[in-house]
Design a protein around this motif. Structure first.
Motif, PDB file in Angstrom:
ATOM      1  N   THR A  34       0.845  -1.192   0.000  1.00 41.21           N
ATOM      2  CA  THR A  34       0.000   0.000   0.000  1.00 41.21           C
ATOM      3  C   THR A  34       0.882   1.244   0.000  1.00 41.21           C
ATOM      4  O   THR A  34       2.015   1.220   0.496  1.00 41.21           O
ATOM      5  CB  THR A  34      -0.920   0.069   1.234  1.00 41.21           C
ATOM      6  OG1 THR A  34      -0.120   0.047   2.409  1.00 41.21           O
ATOM      7  CG2 THR A  34      -1.914  -1.076   1.258  1.00 41.21           C
ATOM      8  N   ILE A  35       0.332   2.297  -0.574  1.00 43.15           N
ATOM      9  CA  ILE A  35       0.963   3.601  -0.506  1.00 43.15           C
ATOM     10  C   ILE A  35      -0.110   4.566  -0.012  1.00 43.15           C
ATOM     11  O   ILE A  35      -1.258   4.496  -0.435  1.00 43.15           O
ATOM     12  CB  ILE A  35       1.576   4.041  -1.849  1.00 43.15           C
ATOM     13  CG1 ILE A  35       2.400   5.300  -1.676  1.00 43.15           C
ATOM     14  CG2 ILE A  35       0.521   4.187  -2.924  1.00 43.15           C
ATOM     15  CD1 ILE A  35       3.321   5.603  -2.846  1.00 43.15           C
ATOM     16  N   GLY A  36       0.284   5.388   0.927  1.00 43.07           N
ATOM     17  CA  GLY A  36      -0.690   6.309   1.495  1.00 43.07           C
ATOM     18  C   GLY A  36      -0.012   7.549   2.034  1.00 43.07           C
ATOM     19  O   GLY A  36       1.210   7.597   2.188  1.00 43.07           O
ATOM     20  N   ILE A  42       4.427  10.360   3.084  1.00 43.09           N
ATOM     21  CA  ILE A  42       3.904   9.278   2.260  1.00 43.09           C
ATOM     22  C   ILE A  42       4.518   7.985   2.785  1.00 43.09           C
ATOM     23  O   ILE A  42       5.729   7.903   3.009  1.00 43.09           O
ATOM     24  CB  ILE A  42       4.252   9.498   0.776  1.00 43.09           C
ATOM     25  CG1 ILE A  42       3.597  10.793   0.302  1.00 43.09           C
ATOM     26  CG2 ILE A  42       3.826   8.306  -0.063  1.00 43.09           C
ATOM     27  CD1 ILE A  42       4.044  11.249  -1.055  1.00 43.09           C
ATOM     28  N   PHE A  43       3.673   6.996   3.005  1.00 44.47           N
ATOM     29  CA  PHE A  43       4.109   5.718   3.539  1.00 44.47           C
ATOM     30  C   PHE A  43       3.977   4.647   2.473  1.00 44.47           C
ATOM     31  O   PHE A  43       2.943   4.540   1.815  1.00 44.47           O
ATOM     32  CB  PHE A  43       3.274   5.327   4.759  1.00 44.47           C
ATOM     33  CG  PHE A  43       3.455   6.252   5.919  1.00 44.47           C
ATOM     34  CD1 PHE A  43       4.432   6.000   6.864  1.00 44.47           C
ATOM     35  CD2 PHE A  43       2.662   7.383   6.060  1.00 44.47           C
ATOM     36  CE1 PHE A  43       4.616   6.859   7.935  1.00 44.47           C
ATOM     37  CE2 PHE A  43       2.833   8.248   7.127  1.00 44.47           C
ATOM     38  CZ  PHE A  43       3.814   7.984   8.069  1.00 44.47           C
ATOM     39  N   LEU A  44       5.034   3.864   2.288  1.00 44.86           N
ATOM     40  CA  LEU A  44       5.039   2.738   1.367  1.00 44.86           C
ATOM     41  C   LEU A  44       5.312   1.491   2.195  1.00 44.86           C
ATOM     42  O   LEU A  44       6.368   1.378   2.830  1.00 44.86           O
ATOM     43  CB  LEU A  44       6.125   2.915   0.291  1.00 44.86           C
ATOM     44  CG  LEU A  44       6.283   1.777  -0.708  1.00 44.86           C
ATOM     45  CD1 LEU A  44       5.039   1.665  -1.585  1.00 44.86           C
ATOM     46  CD2 LEU A  44       7.526   1.985  -1.567  1.00 44.86           C
ATOM     47  N   ILE A  71       8.923  -4.140   3.082  1.00 44.82           N
ATOM     48  CA  ILE A  71       9.200  -2.745   2.748  1.00 44.82           C
ATOM     49  C   ILE A  71       8.402  -1.855   3.688  1.00 44.82           C
ATOM     50  O   ILE A  71       7.185  -2.018   3.829  1.00 44.82           O
ATOM     51  CB  ILE A  71       8.795  -2.428   1.290  1.00 44.82           C
ATOM     52  CG1 ILE A  71       9.434  -3.405   0.301  1.00 44.82           C
ATOM     53  CG2 ILE A  71       9.085  -0.974   0.944  1.00 44.82           C
ATOM     54  CD1 ILE A  71      10.932  -3.331   0.191  1.00 44.82           C
ATOM     55  N   HIS A  72       9.098  -0.944   4.357  1.00 46.96           N
ATOM     56  CA  HIS A  72       8.465   0.059   5.215  1.00 46.96           C
ATOM     57  C   HIS A  72       9.238   1.355   5.022  1.00 46.96           C
ATOM     58  O   HIS A  72      10.271   1.562   5.665  1.00 46.96           O
ATOM     59  CB  HIS A  72       8.481  -0.356   6.692  1.00 46.96           C
ATOM     60  CG  HIS A  72       7.814  -1.672   6.944  1.00 46.96           C
ATOM     61  ND1 HIS A  72       6.450  -1.837   6.900  1.00 46.96           N
ATOM     62  CD2 HIS A  72       8.338  -2.893   7.215  1.00 46.96           C
ATOM     63  CE1 HIS A  72       6.150  -3.095   7.146  1.00 46.96           C
ATOM     64  NE2 HIS A  72       7.274  -3.754   7.336  1.00 46.96           N
ATOM     65  N   GLU A  73       8.792   2.176   4.094  1.00 42.22           N
ATOM     66  CA  GLU A  73       9.504   3.404   3.760  1.00 42.22           C
ATOM     67  C   GLU A  73       8.615   4.623   3.986  1.00 42.22           C
ATOM     68  O   GLU A  73       7.398   4.564   3.791  1.00 42.22           O
ATOM     69  CB  GLU A  73       9.976   3.389   2.307  1.00 42.22           C
ATOM     70  CG  GLU A  73      11.004   2.336   1.986  1.00 42.22           C
ATOM     71  CD  GLU A  73      12.353   2.560   2.641  1.00 42.22           C
ATOM     72  OE1 GLU A  73      12.586   3.636   3.228  1.00 42.22           O
ATOM     73  OE2 GLU A  73      13.183   1.648   2.560  1.00 42.22           O
ATOM     74  N   ILE A  87      12.803   9.463   2.630  1.00 40.91           N
ATOM     75  CA  ILE A  87      13.289   9.646   1.261  1.00 40.91           C
ATOM     76  C   ILE A  87      12.608  10.875   0.678  1.00 40.91           C
ATOM     77  O   ILE A  87      11.385  10.996   0.713  1.00 40.91           O
ATOM     78  CB  ILE A  87      12.962   8.401   0.410  1.00 40.91           C
ATOM     79  CG1 ILE A  87      13.644   7.171   1.012  1.00 40.91           C
ATOM     80  CG2 ILE A  87      13.376   8.612  -1.040  1.00 40.91           C
ATOM     81  CD1 ILE A  87      13.149   5.853   0.438  1.00 40.91           C
ATOM     82  N   PHE A  88      13.403  11.789   0.137  1.00 44.67           N
ATOM     83  CA  PHE A  88      12.853  13.008  -0.458  1.00 44.67           C
ATOM     84  C   PHE A  88      12.353  12.727  -1.877  1.00 44.67           C
ATOM     85  O   PHE A  88      13.023  12.075  -2.662  1.00 44.67           O
ATOM     86  CB  PHE A  88      13.916  14.117  -0.486  1.00 44.67           C
ATOM     87  CG  PHE A  88      13.458  15.362  -1.175  1.00 44.67           C
ATOM     88  CD1 PHE A  88      12.401  16.117  -0.672  1.00 44.67           C
ATOM     89  CD2 PHE A  88      14.066  15.778  -2.340  1.00 44.67           C
ATOM     90  CE1 PHE A  88      11.970  17.257  -1.315  1.00 44.67           C
ATOM     91  CE2 PHE A  88      13.651  16.927  -2.999  1.00 44.67           C
ATOM     92  CZ  PHE A  88      12.597  17.665  -2.477  1.00 44.67           C
TER      93      PHE A  88
END
Length: 131
Positions: A34-36, A42-44, A71-73, A87-88
């Motif tokens: 998910t991306i939100g 913004i969370f990925l 993945i937790h970015e 991350i920019f």
């Protein structure tokens, strides 16, 4: 600002990556997640699964190395954000392949050893976990 979340499913072949060109990828790697966005971040979140073909560090035979990378970015449009884990995003474009590629590269062990099937070798090779 209103928060949102969207499901993402991607198939990533070798051409999707820039730094994984030293590894063989016969089947596309799959990302499901998910991306939100919440509070200007913004969370990925998700999982990349698939098989990389690496070379044994001892005998150089090809080894199928399964990956299952969580993945937790966190990403941000704000370049002034001081958190090193964020991350920019430039020009509101998220290059998901690059973000995922970095996490995949960090998951690959320094040495991969195959299980030898020949009798010429006295030792048995195994996967060595990351240090």
């Amino acid at each position: 600002k209103t928060s949102y979340s969207k499901k993402v499913e991607l198939d990533l072949d070798k051409e999707s990556f820039t730094s994984l060109n030293n590894y063989k990828i016969e089947e596309p790697l799959k990302f499901v997640g998910t991306i939100g966005e919440k509070v200007n971040l913004i969370f990925l979140d998700g999982v990349v699964q698939g098989v990389l073909i690496l070379n044994c560090s001892r005998c150089l035979e090809e080894v199928n190395y399964p990956i299952n990378v969580e993945i937790h970015e966190k990403l941000s449009r704000n370049s002034g954000n001081e958190d090193a884990d964020i991350i920019f995003i430039h020009n509101d474009i998220i290059d998901l392949a690059t973000v995922l590629e970095n996490d995949i590269l960090f998951s690959i062990p320094l040495k991969v050893l195959s299980i030898e099937s020949t009798f010429r070798r006295a030792s048995v090779c195994i996967f060595l976990p990351k240090a």
